[in-house]
Each structure stands twice: as structure tokens, then as C-alpha cells.
Design a protein around this motif. Sequence first.
Motif, PDB file in Angstrom:
ATOM      1  N   GLN A  65      36.452  42.599  46.944  1.00  0.00           N
ATOM      2  CA  GLN A  65      35.581  41.808  47.886  1.00  0.00           C
ATOM      3  C   GLN A  65      34.113  41.334  46.933  1.00  0.00           C
ATOM      4  OE1 GLN A  65      34.961  44.563  51.124  1.00  0.00           O
ATOM      5  NE2 GLN A  65      35.260  42.579  52.357  1.00  0.00           N
ATOM      6  N   SER A  66      33.744  40.134  47.168  1.00  0.00           N
ATOM      7  CA  SER A  66      32.506  39.529  46.749  1.00  0.00           C
ATOM      8  C   SER A  66      31.436  39.034  47.566  1.00  0.00           C
ATOM      9  CB  SER A  66      32.839  38.330  45.751  1.00  0.00           C
ATOM     10  OG  SER A  66      33.624  38.752  44.699  1.00  0.00           O
ATOM     11  N   ASP A  67      30.255  39.154  47.296  1.00  0.00           N
ATOM     12  CA  ASP A  67      29.317  38.766  48.214  1.00  0.00           C
ATOM     13  C   ASP A  67      28.692  37.332  47.938  1.00  0.00           C
ATOM     14  OD1 ASP A  67      26.771  38.971  49.850  1.00  0.00           O
ATOM     15  OD2 ASP A  67      25.698  39.079  48.069  1.00  0.00           O
ATOM     16  N   TYR A  68      28.906  36.661  48.993  1.00  0.00           N
ATOM     17  CA  TYR A  68      28.327  35.042  48.780  1.00  0.00           C
ATOM     18  C   TYR A  68      27.147  35.081  50.182  1.00  0.00           C
ATOM     19  CZ  TYR A  68      28.272  30.317  48.981  1.00  0.00           C
ATOM     20  OH  TYR A  68      28.028  28.836  49.041  1.00  0.00           O
ATOM     21  N   GLY A  70      25.020  36.781  50.903  1.00  0.00           N
ATOM     22  CA  GLY A  70      24.634  37.915  52.096  1.00  0.00           C
ATOM     23  C   GLY A  70      25.872  38.367  52.979  1.00  0.00           C
ATOM     24  N   THR A  71      27.225  37.672  52.553  1.00  0.00           N
ATOM     25  CA  THR A  71      28.177  38.121  53.485  1.00  0.00           C
ATOM     26  C   THR A  71      29.304  38.400  52.462  1.00  0.00           C
ATOM     27  OG1 THR A  71      27.592  36.450  55.305  1.00  0.00           O
ATOM     28  CG2 THR A  71      29.941  36.963  54.988  1.00  0.00           C
ATOM     29  N   MET A  72      30.083  39.423  52.785  1.00  0.00           N
ATOM     30  CA  MET A  72      31.148  39.953  51.910  1.00  0.00           C
ATOM     31  C   MET A  72      32.510  39.125  52.198  1.00  0.00           C
ATOM     32  SD  MET A  72      29.731  41.914  49.904  1.00  0.00           S
ATOM     33  CE  MET A  72      31.247  42.920  49.041  1.00  0.00           C
ATOM     34  N   TYR A  73      33.153  38.668  51.502  1.00  0.00           N
ATOM     35  CA  TYR A  73      34.383  37.980  51.361  1.00  0.00           C
ATOM     36  C   TYR A  73      35.417  38.455  50.652  1.00  0.00           C
ATOM     37  CZ  TYR A  73      32.041  34.228  53.668  1.00  0.00           C
ATOM     38  OH  TYR A  73      30.985  33.305  54.744  1.00  0.00           O
ATOM     39  N   TRP A  74      36.641  38.453  51.012  1.00  0.00           N
ATOM     40  CA  TRP A  74      37.740  39.041  50.251  1.00  0.00           C
ATOM     41  C   TRP A  74      38.196  38.057  49.013  1.00  0.00           C
ATOM     42  CZ3 TRP A  74      39.421  43.870  50.920  1.00  0.00           C
ATOM     43  CH2 TRP A  74      38.968  44.528  52.066  1.00  0.00           C
ATOM     44  N   ASN A  75      38.297  38.508  47.883  1.00  0.00           N
ATOM     45  CA  ASN A  75      38.530  37.628  46.739  1.00  0.00           C
ATOM     46  C   ASN A  75      40.128  37.141  47.035  1.00  0.00           C
ATOM     47  OD1 ASN A  75      36.126  38.416  45.670  1.00  0.00           O
ATOM     48  ND2 ASN A  75      36.939  40.279  44.254  1.00  0.00           N
ATOM     49  N   ARG A  76      40.047  35.944  46.329  1.00  0.00           N
ATOM     50  CA  ARG A  76      41.318  35.239  46.392  1.00  0.00           C
ATOM     51  C   ARG A  76      42.132  35.625  45.351  1.00  0.00           C
ATOM     52  NH1 ARG A  76      38.298  30.057  46.993  1.00  0.00           N
ATOM     53  NH2 ARG A  76      38.638  29.064  48.971  1.00  0.00           N
ATOM     54  N   THR A  77      43.397  36.309  45.834  1.00  0.00           N
ATOM     55  CA  THR A  77      44.187  37.174  45.036  1.00  0.00           C
ATOM     56  C   THR A  77      45.633  36.659  45.342  1.00  0.00           C
ATOM     57  OG1 THR A  77      42.579  39.048  44.976  1.00  0.00           O
ATOM     58  CG2 THR A  77      44.970  39.360  44.297  1.00  0.00           C
ATOM     59  N   SER A  78      46.480  36.472  44.024  1.00  0.00           N
ATOM     60  CA  SER A  78      47.877  36.099  44.324  1.00  0.00           C
ATOM     61  C   SER A  78      48.631  37.288  43.723  1.00  0.00           C
ATOM     62  CB  SER A  78      48.136  34.740  43.791  1.00  0.00           C
ATOM     63  OG  SER A  78      47.393  33.642  44.116  1.00  0.00           O
ATOM     64  N   PHE A  79      49.893  37.530  44.367  1.00  0.00           N
ATOM     65  CA  PHE A  79      50.947  38.351  43.791  1.00  0.00           C
ATOM     66  C   PHE A  79      52.238  37.702  43.538  1.00  0.00           C
ATOM     67  CE2 PHE A  79      47.963  42.015  44.496  1.00  0.00           C
ATOM     68  CZ  PHE A  79      47.154  41.468  45.304  1.00  0.00           C
ATOM     69  N   VAL A  80      52.627  37.877  42.501  1.00  0.00           N
ATOM     70  CA  VAL A  80      54.114  37.489  42.220  1.00  0.00           C
ATOM     71  C   VAL A  80      55.125  38.652  42.327  1.00  0.00           C
ATOM     72  CG1 VAL A  80      55.729  36.532  40.581  1.00  0.00           C
ATOM     73  CG2 VAL A  80      53.439  35.552  40.615  1.00  0.00           C
TER      74      VAL A  80
END
Length: 114
Positions: A65-68, A70-80
Motif C-alpha cells: 500500500q502507498s499513502d496518497y 493521507g489515504t492508503m491505497y493498494w499498489n497497482r500490481t500485476s501477476f502473470v
Amino acid sequence: MHGVLGWGGLEQLVPIWREIKAAFAIQLRVESVESHKNFCNKFSFTIDLLADPQHELLTAAGVGQSDYKGTMYWNRTSFVIDPTGTLRKTYEKVNPEGHERVLLDDIKAMQWEV
């Protein structure tokens, strides 16, 4: 991956992915199933969305997660994941602009056998 930007391009590549036996693309989101339906209808997407409102899969997969502002968001992540279920590659902190092409090129380069 999380968010709208880039999914239009990904949507267009789904038939190609299926031709090269990449199986499918799923977007994992924390919103509800109903929210997913509305999202797909609004943008005319046929990509599968997986609801994870309790963050169980996101946490188990190690998505950060990353802070933007003051709000925490899940990082954009891709899996193959190949057709046998083997994790082949992880992309962390994805920039969705053009990411669908990176995924397609990498999947083609992997050339797995089914």
C-alpha cells in the motif's frame, strides 16, 4: 491492477491473450461485487473483476500500500500466472499507461506449452 486507466487497452488485447493461451486477465479490486458490475457496465468491460473487500487475497499476495494525501491505497500490481497455475512474473507499482502491451510482450516471450 487497480483503476480505470489502461483497462481499455487491456480489454482490446484479451482475444489475443486467449490465442496465445494466456487464459484470462483479472482485475482484483477491494470494492464489492455490485460495484464491479456497475464499473464493467459503465466502461463496457468484459474483463473479470475479483472482489476482495476484506483484502484477504491482496494481503496474501503481498500487495503493498502507498499513502496518497493521507489515504492508503493498494499498489497497482500485476501477476502473470501460466495455465498450470505457476506464478511467472510480478509487476509492482504498475503504471497502467501502456502496461497491457508490456504484459502481452512478456507473455509472448514466455512461450509456455499447454
